[in-house]
Design a protein around this motif. Structure first.
Motif, PDB file in Angstrom:
ATOM      1  N   SER A  55      27.099  -4.945 -11.764  1.00  0.00           N
ATOM      2  CA  SER A  55      25.752  -4.681 -12.864  1.00  0.00           C
ATOM      3  C   SER A  55      26.379  -4.353 -13.685  1.00  0.00           C
ATOM      4  O   SER A  55      27.308  -4.055 -13.960  1.00  0.00           O
ATOM      5  CB  SER A  55      24.608  -3.994 -12.109  1.00  0.00           C
ATOM      6  N   GLU A  56      25.453  -4.319 -15.138  1.00  0.00           N
ATOM      7  CA  GLU A  56      26.348  -3.993 -15.533  1.00  0.00           C
ATOM      8  C   GLU A  56      26.260  -2.916 -16.416  1.00  0.00           C
ATOM      9  O   GLU A  56      26.678  -2.063 -17.026  1.00  0.00           O
ATOM     10  CB  GLU A  56      24.700  -4.694 -17.265  1.00  0.00           C
ATOM     11  N   ARG A  57      24.993  -1.803 -15.860  1.00  0.00           N
ATOM     12  CA  ARG A  57      25.339  -0.633 -15.410  1.00  0.00           C
ATOM     13  C   ARG A  57      26.195   0.326 -14.033  1.00  0.00           C
ATOM     14  O   ARG A  57      26.476   0.795 -15.187  1.00  0.00           O
ATOM     15  CB  ARG A  57      23.342   0.046 -14.938  1.00  0.00           C
ATOM     16  N   ALA A  58      26.630  -1.000 -13.711  1.00  0.00           N
ATOM     17  CA  ALA A  58      27.299  -0.312 -12.866  1.00  0.00           C
ATOM     18  C   ALA A  58      28.808  -0.631 -13.042  1.00  0.00           C
ATOM     19  O   ALA A  58      29.834   0.256 -12.856  1.00  0.00           O
ATOM     20  CB  ALA A  58      27.891  -1.177 -11.509  1.00  0.00           C
ATOM     21  N   ARG A  59      28.758  -1.553 -14.108  1.00  0.00           N
ATOM     22  CA  ARG A  59      29.972  -1.481 -14.273  1.00  0.00           C
ATOM     23  C   ARG A  59      30.037  -1.005 -16.054  1.00  0.00           C
ATOM     24  O   ARG A  59      31.943  -0.047 -15.954  1.00  0.00           O
ATOM     25  CB  ARG A  59      30.508  -3.272 -15.695  1.00  0.00           C
ATOM     26  N   HIS A  60      29.043  -0.143 -17.160  1.00  0.00           N
ATOM     27  CA  HIS A  60      29.344   0.733 -17.467  1.00  0.00           C
ATOM     28  C   HIS A  60      29.590   2.227 -16.373  1.00  0.00           C
ATOM     29  O   HIS A  60      30.750   2.926 -16.616  1.00  0.00           O
ATOM     30  CB  HIS A  60      28.082   1.051 -17.978  1.00  0.00           C
ATOM     31  N   ASN A  61      29.802   2.162 -15.706  1.00  0.00           N
ATOM     32  CA  ASN A  61      29.754   3.451 -14.672  1.00  0.00           C
ATOM     33  C   ASN A  61      31.473   3.497 -14.581  1.00  0.00           C
ATOM     34  O   ASN A  61      31.675   4.783 -14.257  1.00  0.00           O
ATOM     35  CB  ASN A  61      28.940   3.334 -14.222  1.00  0.00           C
ATOM     36  N   TYR A  62      31.432   2.387 -14.249  1.00  0.00           N
ATOM     37  CA  TYR A  62      32.892   2.695 -13.784  1.00  0.00           C
ATOM     38  C   TYR A  62      33.612   2.732 -15.026  1.00  0.00           C
ATOM     39  O   TYR A  62      34.885   3.524 -14.309  1.00  0.00           O
ATOM     40  CB  TYR A  62      32.817   0.775 -12.731  1.00  0.00           C
TER      41      TYR A  62
END
Length: 67
Positions: A40-47
């Protein structure tokens, strides 16, 4: 887990250097490769955030089996 829910057999885990507590975990293959397109966009940002802080605030990631 602050990444996305793991759907495969492995997760790539990032732990806080300060106390060793897990901060982020992302679904990956056995070699630790994360499919960023499936996050997800949020998970990609966190990664990307976790990767940028390796050695500063988080340790080097480790692959863990979830099965």
């Amino acid at each position: 887990m602050n990444g996305s829910q793991a759907t495969g057999g492995f997760v790539l885990c990032f732990c806080r250097l300060q106390d060793g507590n897990q901060l982020y975990a992302f679904p990956c293959d056995a070699c630790g490769n994360v499919d960023m397109d499936s996050l997800s966009e949020r998970a990609r940002h966190n990664y990307l955030y976790a990767r940028a802080l390796m050695g500063l605030q988080v340790g080097w990631p480790a692959v863990q089996s979830i099965s």
